[in-house]
Design an enzyme around this catalytic site. Structure first.
Site, PDB file in Angstrom:
ATOM      1  N   GLU A   1       0.870  -1.185   0.000  1.00 14.08           N
ATOM      2  CA  GLU A   1       0.000   0.000   0.000  1.00 14.08           C
ATOM      3  C   GLU A   1       0.901   1.226   0.000  1.00 14.08           C
ATOM      4  O   GLU A   1       1.839   1.319   0.783  1.00 14.08           O
ATOM      5  CB  GLU A   1      -0.901  -0.048   1.249  1.00 14.08           C
TER       6      GLU A   1
ATOM      7  N   ASP B   1       5.182   1.474  -3.584  1.00 12.15           N
ATOM      8  CA  ASP B   1       4.472   1.543  -4.846  1.00 12.15           C
ATOM      9  C   ASP B   1       4.237   0.134  -5.401  1.00 12.15           C
ATOM     10  O   ASP B   1       5.191  -0.627  -5.614  1.00 12.15           O
ATOM     11  CB  ASP B   1       5.333   2.364  -5.821  1.00 12.15           C
ATOM     12  N   GLY B   2       2.985  -0.194  -5.638  1.00  8.74           N
ATOM     13  CA  GLY B   2       2.621  -1.534  -6.101  1.00  8.74           C
ATOM     14  C   GLY B   2       3.251  -1.883  -7.439  1.00  8.74           C
ATOM     15  O   GLY B   2       3.645  -3.035  -7.666  1.00  8.74           O
TER      16      GLY B   2
ATOM     17  N   ASP C   1      -6.695  -3.973  -5.246  1.00  4.19           N
ATOM     18  CA  ASP C   1      -7.771  -3.258  -4.549  1.00  4.19           C
ATOM     19  C   ASP C   1      -7.398  -1.779  -4.571  1.00  4.19           C
ATOM     20  O   ASP C   1      -6.915  -1.238  -3.588  1.00  4.19           O
ATOM     21  CB  ASP C   1      -7.852  -3.800  -3.123  1.00  4.19           C
ATOM     22  N   SER C   2      -7.619  -1.168  -5.709  1.00  4.15           N
ATOM     23  CA  SER C   2      -7.124   0.195  -5.921  1.00  4.15           C
ATOM     24  C   SER C   2      -8.242   1.216  -5.849  1.00  4.15           C
ATOM     25  O   SER C   2      -9.424   0.870  -5.883  1.00  4.15           O
ATOM     26  CB  SER C   2      -6.493   0.278  -7.312  1.00  4.15           C
ATOM     27  N   THR C   3      -7.857   2.478  -5.789  1.00  2.53           N
ATOM     28  CA  THR C   3      -8.816   3.565  -5.974  1.00  2.53           C
ATOM     29  C   THR C   3      -9.084   3.711  -7.475  1.00  2.53           C
ATOM     30  O   THR C   3      -8.593   2.920  -8.276  1.00  2.53           O
ATOM     31  CB  THR C   3      -8.239   4.881  -5.399  1.00  2.53           C
TER      32      THR C   3
ATOM     33  N   PRO D   1      -3.095   8.537  -7.733  1.00  6.07           N
ATOM     34  CA  PRO D   1      -2.036   7.563  -7.450  1.00  6.07           C
ATOM     35  C   PRO D   1      -2.248   6.192  -8.095  1.00  6.07           C
ATOM     36  O   PRO D   1      -1.287   5.474  -8.334  1.00  6.07           O
ATOM     37  CB  PRO D   1      -2.030   7.458  -5.913  1.00  6.07           C
TER      38      PRO D   1
END
Lengths: 289, 289
Positions: free
Chosen positions: A118, A149-150, A168-170, A175
């Site tokens: 995350e 950073d993923g 599971d991102s925004t 970002p």
């Protein structure tokens, strides 16, 4: 004596948090109190106690979850791919700072290690403080939390190192933009073990049809088996889509093993719903065909 | 000259229609114009042209339909029972003044007569004027429109006179209250032909769980086969429930006949979704168990 009566009736502040889904449609929550409001390095973070939906986590003005209906999102993002895989031991979560996805992953006793990457440690901190039910997994000995950073993490991860990857991102602005691109998904495939499964949130079919279309098209190119499926999350404006890619097992066969043994109680996912979620309304079928 | 500049920038009226689902949750539509607003003998009728959802019909302050997502309601109320039945020839619709349910019923070429009983002729009039796409069935030669009380109509109808009954009512407050009672459903059963099927809207599992619970329990008592199923209607706050009772065919077997031959194009219902809609999220299963 005068214009103001001695015992004027009290009137409470009537506070509403509103999310505009587009310029013509809004959902609003009555707020009892603001539990947290702050700006992290990456985004604005607000946490409200609402009248009807329990606590509500908001990032950059967009509802991330409500306690009342987060089950429709987290359980469907997680258990559909986790039960498609025969025995996921190593799981990678990209994003998901509130902890809900990790909590669901750790319900599976076969999981030996769950790595969560995350970018924003403050989201995790806020969740630990105010959403302990969601953040419970952070202190599980099987969980490894990486603040970073993923995209870089996946880019540097060894080939074939995870059984299941969950993104599971925004939304794909700000970002999380790079988490919706072919380059990233292609790195994810490289990092999956044989018979590995990936699932990602792919937006609202109603308000972000282009996101679903794009993700579905990329997954079709990259994975031998891919499909999109829906859940119902009122706080997200109704239907919500996920897209799954598999290097082996077919999600259409339903869960690979019985639900017995799963820790805790589910509120949303069932074995019947696993298969049923793959049946899309006609207008969504047309988007992903 | 003075405080008001000579060429003040124009500012449009920013009009929003808001439905409170409970005291803490609201959905709001930006309104371009009010096409109709009037009070009938039974209720307040408003018809708006919205920014994002097309036209919106509102009765007594509750959203009845939007052009954008009415397919999720009408197609699922109608085609699931209609395709469960082997060959519905006579169909009875109670309520459904906007015409959407009748339109879907008449897509089936096997239908010889569809009787619609609606208490409020003004709703039908408004729909004819402003929602011609929905009201198209009113002028079909197979349609018989009765302006009257659905409960009396069913009470006086002969035994075994309809193959399918559809109850497309407003919420169980005001004029539609009696349409949610055991006495009425029991009369419906009497009026069904052998192997007949009934389906009714049974409310939001989120905001009216007691409605779904009650209807599901009554149907379980009255019909040899019964089940509840869900659709997704954003304007209704997300998930919406229907309950089906059958004197013969099992909806779980899927559609009894191919979709070919159906008039026009569906936007929501598919044969796969027919079966899939019967799989309920765990929290809804618990309501109807």
């Amino acid at each position: 004596m005068g214009l103001i009566p001695a015992a004027a009736p009290k009137r409470a502040t009537d506070l509403w948090y509103t999310e505009p889904f587009d310029k013509g449609w809004r959902i609003a929550f009555r707020i009892r109190q603001t539990l947290y409001s702050g700006e992290s390095e990456y985004q604005q973070i607000d946490l409200f106690e609402s009248e009807s939906f329990g606590k509500v986590l908001v990032l950059d003005g967009m509802t991330m979850l409500t306690e009342r209906d987060e089950c429709g999102y987290h359980e469907m993002l997680v258990h559909l791919p986790m039960f498609t895989h025969a025995k996921p031991k190593r799981v990678l979560i990209i994003g998901g700072g509130d902890g809900g996805t990790l909590r669901e992953v750790l319900r599976h006793p076969c999981v030996e290690e769950a790595v969560q990457v995350e970018i924003d440690s403050e989201v995790m901190e806020v969740s630990r403080r105010f959403l302990p039910e969601l953040a419970s997994g952070f202190s599980d000995p099987r969980a490894t939390v990486v603040v970073g950073d993923g995209i870089s993490y996946v880019g540097n991860a060894p080939d074939g190192s995870f059984d299941v990857i969950l993104v599971d991102s925004t939304d794909p602005i700000g970002p999380a933009e790079g988490l919706f691109k072919k380059e990233f998904y292609s790195q994810c495939r490289r990092v999956l073990r044989e018979k590995g499964v990936i699932a990602v949130q792919s937006g609202s079919p109603l308000f972000q049809p282009e996101v679903l279309r794009q993700v579905a098209a990329i997954f079709k190119e990259l994975f031998p088996i891919s499909c999109s499926y829906l859940s119902s999350v009122p706080a997200y404006g109704g239907p919500w889509s996920f897209t799954l890619g598999s290097l082996g097992p077919d999600p259409a066969h339903g869960p690979s093993r019985p639900l017995e043994g799963l820790k805790g109680t589910l509120r949303y996912y069932t074995p019947s719903l696993h298969k049923a979620a793959l049946a899309l309304p006609r207008y969504v079928e047309e988007m992903v065909e």
